[in-house]
Design an enzyme around this catalytic site. Structure first.
Site, mmCIF file in Angstrom:
data_model
loop_
_atom_site.group_PDB
_atom_site.id
_atom_site.type_symbol
_atom_site.label_atom_id
_atom_site.label_comp_id
_atom_site.label_asym_id
_atom_site.label_seq_id
_atom_site.Cartn_x
_atom_site.Cartn_y
_atom_site.Cartn_z
ATOM 1 N N ASP A 179 1.866 -3.018 -4.823
ATOM 2 C CA ASP A 179 0.717 -2.179 -5.137
ATOM 3 C C ASP A 179 0.055 -2.795 -6.376
ATOM 4 O OD1 ASP A 179 -1.019 0.093 -5.198
ATOM 5 O OD2 ASP A 179 0.231 0.930 -6.787
ATOM 6 N N LEU A 180 -1.159 -2.374 -6.690
ATOM 7 C CA LEU A 180 -1.862 -2.936 -7.845
ATOM 8 C C LEU A 180 -1.870 -1.981 -9.039
ATOM 9 C CD1 LEU A 180 -4.913 -4.714 -6.140
ATOM 10 C CD2 LEU A 180 -2.837 -5.744 -7.036
ATOM 11 N N ASP A 181 -2.611 -0.862 -8.909
ATOM 12 C CA ASP A 181 -2.770 0.069 -10.030
ATOM 13 C C ASP A 181 -1.441 0.647 -10.482
ATOM 14 O OD1 ASP A 181 -5.422 -0.407 -9.892
ATOM 15 O OD2 ASP A 181 -6.040 1.604 -9.322
ATOM 16 N N ASP B 204 4.229 2.502 -7.736
ATOM 17 C CA ASP B 204 4.535 3.479 -8.788
ATOM 18 C C ASP B 204 4.533 4.916 -8.291
ATOM 19 O OD1 ASP B 204 1.528 4.700 -9.984
ATOM 20 O OD2 ASP B 204 1.582 3.087 -8.537
ATOM 21 N N SER C 170 -3.179 -1.999 -1.579
ATOM 22 C CA SER C 170 -3.731 -1.048 -2.539
ATOM 23 C C SER C 170 -4.781 -0.187 -1.857
ATOM 24 C CB SER C 170 -4.364 -1.786 -3.725
ATOM 25 O OG SER C 170 -5.054 -0.895 -4.564
ATOM 26 N N ARG C 171 -4.753 1.097 -2.145
ATOM 27 C CA ARG C 171 -5.757 1.986 -1.571
ATOM 28 C C ARG C 171 -6.754 2.466 -2.626
ATOM 29 N NH1 ARG C 171 -2.633 7.564 0.084
ATOM 30 N NH2 ARG C 171 -1.826 8.143 -1.947
ATOM 31 N N LYS D 39 -1.596 4.346 3.134
ATOM 32 C CA LYS D 39 -0.825 3.126 2.886
ATOM 33 C C LYS D 39 -0.136 2.639 4.162
ATOM 34 C CE LYS D 39 -0.113 1.966 -1.024
ATOM 35 N NZ LYS D 39 -0.810 1.116 -2.015
#
Length: 555
Positions: A116-118, A229, A175-176, A206
């Site tokens: 994931d990114l954020d 996360d 990533s959404r 996701k």
């Protein structure tokens, strides 16, 4: 031989090197005999008590001859090794010493690592950068958005070991975030784009990301590992993805230390032996296995939202953090109509194509109502403005190219439903209406529904006349055109008369469908005089129906 294996050389070549050394020493001894033996002789005279070994001339000559033989033998062995075929004595190259990927080796590392990114690779989450968004600017890497400390170490390791330990591993982003352009730009700024083989960045579910990853990579879920996360609840990712069969790693504070990465890979090696779905590596490195949802378990909830035009809705159920459950009208009991706020029960099914969950086997909760006061009516749907023109009595003919009304005899009563769209005829109906002498205000009134009657509702009850086929010449007759509210070339070939029409006492929300369909409505909304108080006859069977239950009837 051990030296040969260690240095990746042929044993023959290594032995020849050992023979080469004394040969070189012999040549030096022959040419510099005085330099080699002179110091020893001088020492023997200075220290006569020490038993120095001083070879005589004959012995020295023998040493030199033997050393020469060793020297020439080393040369021959080197030449022979150079011309040997690999099938006889294969050379052990650095590349061939890499461990061959056996089934157990393949499972020691995942085939696909997904991040994931954020708040996983970087911080803060992009939606929090509101000032930058209002300024219509892009965030700057290492300033507005920063990588977590361990991410730099992990990325460095991956980039330097793509041809080694991670040679058989692919990497991806899922990533959404709604800030899609920002995310792609930051990957470029952080110089991460080249690391990832697959990039899935779009808002939504996701599970859809992973469905796409599986499709494009050909890698099964059980060969993937996922870092995120958000664990569970309305915005959770680890739990739903783990149910697909992906080992999910929950890192609520992002990849802030390298031990998270190392522990996750160690857990994958153990987990790959059984690949149990629903497994999550928790933040403290413990393991949680979530019980798979029972497809036969029934849940109860309340309809929160309905989109009648697209025929779907969402059900609110479970606890506060539970995601609303999607449902399609096709999952409703046949003929049943639902409203927002209706209670129902359902099971959960997963669409194998996109991995999304949806409600199935829906049953409406029984309400404490008098069922005898409801009537089952046939319904057909029309879009505005023609639904209003018919309801207001201007439109006396309905034309179709199909045979929708052909099975129903003259005198059949049906409800008129207003569709969600406006029919795009380019306002040609206005020209037809003006040809009959109507002004703009009159036309506007005839095209409008009364207050409280809107799209998505059954608004009127009509009695059908006869249905007949027409020719283009008949349809171009001015009176016929005004009855249809359309020009002849725009009309259908089969015309059905509207003998009479009247608005319902109040509009009833009904889910529109194609053709003629059934809906259950409160009998009290039907205008007086349209339904008998006594038993009525079903035109399809001719059998008597119990009092209080009515169908579209033929008078």
């Amino acid at each position: 031989i051990q030296a040969a294996v260690t240095s990746h050389q042929s044993p023959v070549t290594t032995i020849s090197h050992f023979l080469f050394l004394p040969g070189m020493l012999a040549a030096l001894a022959e040419r510099r005999e005085s330099h080699c033996l002179g110091p020893v002789r001088r020492l023997s005279f200075q220290y006569p008590s020490i038993p120095w070994y001083l070879p005589d001339t004959i012995t020295m000559n023998r040493i030199i001859v033997n050393a020469r033989l060793a020297f020439f033998l080393s040369i021959m062995l080197c030449r022979g090794a150079a011309f040997m075929k690999p099938s006889v004595t294969p050379a052990i190259s650095k590349k061939s010493t890499r461990i061959i990927a056996t089934p157990s080796r393949l499972h020691s590392l995942p085939s696909l690592v997904v991040f994931d990114l954020d708040n996983t690779l970087w911080t803060p989450e992009l939606y929090q950068l509101r000032k930058i968004s209002r300024a219509k600017q892009y965030p700057v890497a290492h300033k507005d958005v920063k990588l977590f400390p361990a991410v730099k170490q992990i990325i460095h390791e991956l980039k330097n070991d793509r041809e080694g330990r991670f040679a058989n591993t692919k990497f991806a982003v899922a990533s959404r975030t709604k800030s899609v352009d920002w995310a792609h730009d930051l990957l470029e700024q952080f110089e991460l784009k080249e690391l990832f083989d697959y990039v899935e960045i779009f808002p939504g579910d996701k599970k859809q990301h992973f469905s796409n990853l599986k499709s494009v990579s050909g890698i099964d879920y059980k060969e993937m590992i996922f870092f995120d996360d958000a664990r569970d609840g309305r915005y959770g990712n680890c739990e739903p993805v783990s149910q697909l069969g992906v080992l999910s790693v929950h890192c609520p504070n992002g990849l802030y230390e390298e031990s998270i990465w190392i522990n996750a890979l160690n857990h994958y090696k153990e987990w790959s032996a059984h690949s149990t779905p629903g497994t999550i590596v928790e933040w403290d490195s413990s393991i949680t296995t979530i019980k798979a949802a029972d497809p036969n378990e029934r849940h109860t909830g309340e309809i929160k939202f309905i989109n009648r035009e697209k025929r779907f809705g969402f059900i609110q159920y479970g606890g506060r953090g539970t995601k609303d459950m999607f449902f399609h009208f096709s999952a409703l009991p046949y003929g049943e109509q639902v409203e927002e706020g209706d209670e129902l029960s359902f099971t959960i099914t997963t669409d194998s194509r996109n991995g999304k969950d949806a409600a199935a086997n829906i049953e409406l909760s029984k309400k404490d109502v008098d069922e005898s006061n409801f009537v089952n009516m046939r319904v057909f749907s029309m879009n505005l403005p023609f639904a209003a023109l018919l309801s207001n009595g201007y439109k006396t003919l309905e034309t179709r190219n199909g045979t929708m009304f052909t099975p129903y005899s003259e005198g059949t009563k049906m409800l008129l439903h207003v569709g969600q769209r406006t029919y795009p005829d380019g306002n040609r109906h206005i020209d037809v209406m003006k040809s009959g002498g109507l002004d703009d205000d009159e036309i506007k009134a005839l095209k409008s529904l009364p207050r409280g009657f809107t799209k998505g509702m059954a608004v009127a009850i009509v009695e059908l006349g006869k249905t007949f086929e027409t020719t283009l010449e008949q349809r171009c007759d001015p009176d016929f055109q005004r009855g249809v509210a359309a020009f002849g070339q725009d009309s259908g070939m089969r015309a059905t008369e509207i003998k009479r029409v009247e608005y319902l006492k109040r509009g009833v929300k009904v889910s529109g469908q194609g053709g003629v369909f059934k809906a259950k409505v409160d009998r009290d909304v039907i205008p007086d005089g349209w339904l008998d108080e006594n038993d009525s006859v079903s035109p399809s069977t001719g059998k008597k129906k119990k009092k209080g239950v009515y169908y579209s009837v033929t008078v």
